[in-house]
Design a protein around this motif. Structure first.
Motif, PDB file in Angstrom:
ATOM      1  N   HIS A 126       0.122   3.948   1.565  1.00  0.00           N
ATOM      2  CA  HIS A 126       0.049   4.824   2.694  1.00  0.00           C
ATOM      3  C   HIS A 126       0.798   4.079   3.847  1.00  0.00           C
ATOM      4  N   CYS A 183       0.840  -1.175  -0.088  1.00  0.00           N
ATOM      5  CA  CYS A 183      -0.044  -0.094   0.103  1.00  0.00           C
ATOM      6  C   CYS A 183       0.943   1.304   0.077  1.00  0.00           C
ATOM      7  N   CYS A 218      -7.498  -1.623   1.187  1.00  0.00           N
ATOM      8  CA  CYS A 218      -6.403  -1.930   2.171  1.00  0.00           C
ATOM      9  C   CYS A 218      -6.848  -2.631   3.155  1.00  0.00           C
ATOM     10  N   ALA A 273       1.064  -2.372   4.489  1.00  0.00           N
ATOM     11  CA  ALA A 273       0.025  -3.623   4.347  1.00  0.00           C
ATOM     12  C   ALA A 273       0.316  -4.030   2.776  1.00  0.00           C
ATOM     13  N   LEU A 315      -5.431  -2.322   6.253  1.00  0.00           N
ATOM     14  CA  LEU A 315      -4.972  -1.732   7.475  1.00  0.00           C
ATOM     15  C   LEU A 315      -5.802  -0.574   7.792  1.00  0.00           C
ATOM     16  N   HIS A 316      -5.980   0.452   6.803  1.00  0.00           N
ATOM     17  CA  HIS A 316      -6.847   1.706   7.163  1.00  0.00           C
ATOM     18  C   HIS A 316      -8.077   1.741   6.106  1.00  0.00           C
ATOM     19  N   GLN A 317      -8.414   0.749   5.230  1.00  0.00           N
ATOM     20  CA  GLN A 317      -9.456   0.767   4.513  1.00  0.00           C
ATOM     21  C   GLN A 317      -9.462   1.793   3.331  1.00  0.00           C
ATOM     22  N   LEU A 330      -5.586   7.696   1.855  1.00  0.00           N
ATOM     23  CA  LEU A 330      -4.670   7.613   0.668  1.00  0.00           C
ATOM     24  C   LEU A 330      -4.495   8.862  -0.205  1.00  0.00           C
TER      25      LEU A 330
HETATM   26 FE1  FES Z   1      -3.264   1.063   3.280  1.00  0.00          FE
HETATM   27 FE2  FES Z   1      -3.019   2.890   5.333  1.00  0.00          FE
HETATM   28  S1  FES Z   1      -1.614   1.250   5.195  1.00  0.00           S
HETATM   29  S2  FES Z   1      -4.526   2.521   3.903  1.00  0.00           S
END
Ligand code: FES
Length: 104
Positions: free
Chosen positions: A47, A45, A64, A50, A66-68, A83
């Motif tokens: 961000h 990802c 994703c 993940a 981790l934080h969608q 993102l």
């Molecule tokens: Fe993917 Fe935060 S790690 S949205």
């Protein structure tokens, strides 16, 4: 450097419900299947730490784990917060039941 096409395994290894991951030319990619089409992005990802192959695929959107955050798997566009950066996509060809990825 020019693009080269590298084998990423059989099309049938990529299920419709769950993305899979593969290492091609030292890069870890996520592979997604929508109908008869396969799409490829970087697996990490943009961000955080993940792997998108562990995310949830709905239509052409990967969420994703981790934080969608969600990306469009067709062009890598970041679709929502948190993102801010698109994910890289790779061209895909399907030849004789196998996946070829274009990498430069
Ligand atoms: Fe993917 Fe935060 S790690 S949205």
């Amino acid at each position: 450097m020019s693009e080269q096409w590298l084998d990423a395994g059989p099309v049938d290894d990529v299920g419709e419900e769950y993305p899979s991951s593969v290492v091609v030319a030292g890069k870890e990619l996520a592979l997604y299947r929508v109908g008869e089409e396969i799409y490829a992005t970087d697996n990490l990802c943009t961000h955080g730490n993940a792997r998108l192959c562990d995310g949830y695929l709905e239509g052409y959107e990967i969420e994703c784990p981790l934080h969608q955050g969600r990306f469009d798997i067709r062009d890598g566009r970041a679709l929502c917060a948190p993102l801010t950066t698109d994910v890289r996509t790779y061209p895909v060809k399907l030849v004789d039941g196998r996946i070829s990825i274009g990498i430069d």
